[in-house]
Scaffold this motif. Structure first.
Motif, short mmCIF file in Angstrom:
data_model
loop_
_atom_site.label_atom_id
_atom_site.label_comp_id
_atom_site.label_asym_id
_atom_site.label_seq_id
_atom_site.Cartn_x
_atom_site.Cartn_y
_atom_site.Cartn_z
N ARG A 158 0.82 -1.21 0.00
CA ARG A 158 0.00 0.00 0.00
C ARG A 158 0.85 1.25 0.00
O ARG A 158 0.52 2.24 -0.68
CB ARG A 158 -0.95 -0.02 1.20
N GLU A 161 2.23 1.74 -3.50
CA GLU A 161 1.20 2.24 -4.41
C GLU A 161 0.92 3.72 -4.16
O GLU A 161 0.70 4.49 -5.11
CB GLU A 161 -0.07 1.41 -4.25
N ALA A 162 0.94 4.13 -2.89
CA ALA A 162 0.74 5.55 -2.56
C ALA A 162 1.91 6.38 -3.09
O ALA A 162 1.71 7.50 -3.59
CB ALA A 162 0.59 5.72 -1.05
N ARG A 166 1.81 9.48 -5.92
CA ARG A 166 2.35 10.83 -5.68
C ARG A 166 3.56 11.13 -6.54
O ARG A 166 4.10 12.23 -6.49
CB ARG A 166 2.74 10.97 -4.20
#
Length: 203
Positions: A158, A161-162, A166
């Motif tokens: 996660r 993926e974040a 960004r």
């Protein structure tokens, strides 16, 4: 405890009914066997057996995918490294071994209650009393370690993926800081839950 740390899926399959000790022994034997399989073709056969076991367990393919999903990027990286040093066959062989071992371990957690796993480990670790260790606490530690690996791996996915969303996927800090913070929050929540159940170190 299962609701906090486990991935157990209730069921009545033959795998669910197997004793935890038999499943742990089978896992050890199977992982050893994976190391002895020399070719991608042989490991492809092993993959078919693992898929069959998941089908027989009737835990659902979503639960099955959840077991290997957290290591998919590690598998890609491993394949790339092995491809550079060992060639295509070595890369496929090494990657399949890791993925199948993770899948097998996941199958054990999906079909075994945490309480049953702990009870089995506690019986096997009874000899630890000789050196002053509490078998219950040792089994609890091993069980929580086993259950926490996919949690932290999923957290890493996660965070990655974040990062990608960004546009900072190359920043080590942007990956490490949220991962450490998330892992510490998970540890705090787990500690509070254990304390609420009287399993802290106060006794």
């Amino acid at each position: 405890m299962n609701g906090l740390t486990g991935a157990y899926v209730p069921g009545s399959s033959a795998l669910h009914r197997l004793p935890p000790g038999a499943k742990l022994l089978g896992l050890a034997v199977a992982c050893t066997g994976l190391l002895l399989l020399p070719t991608p073709a042989a490991l492809a056969g092993a993959a078919a057996v693992v898929a069959l076991l998941y089908a027989l367990s009737r835990v659902g393919w979503a639960a099955a995918w959840a077991q290997v999903r957290p290591v998919r990027w590690f598998a890609v990286a491993l394949f790339a490294v092995q491809l550079a040093f060992s060639g295509p066959e070595g890369a496929v062989t090494a990657t399949l071994r890791v993925v199948l071992a993770v899948a097998l371990a996941g199958l054990v957690t999906l079909t075994t209650r945490t309480s049953d796993l702990m009870a089995c480990l506690e019986r096997r670790l009874a000899v630890a009393r000789v050196v002053g260790l509490d078998p219950f606490r040792v089994s609890l530690l091993l069980s929580l370690t086993l259950r926490s690996v996919p949690v932290v791996a999923g957290l890493a996915v996660r965070v990655r993926e974040a990062q990608r969303a960004r546009g900072v996927e190359r920043s080590v800090r942007a990956f490490a800081v949220p991962l450490v913070v998330g892992a510490l929050r998970h540890a705090d929540a787990l500690g509070e839950a254990l304390s609420a159940r009287g399993l802290d170190d106060a006794d």
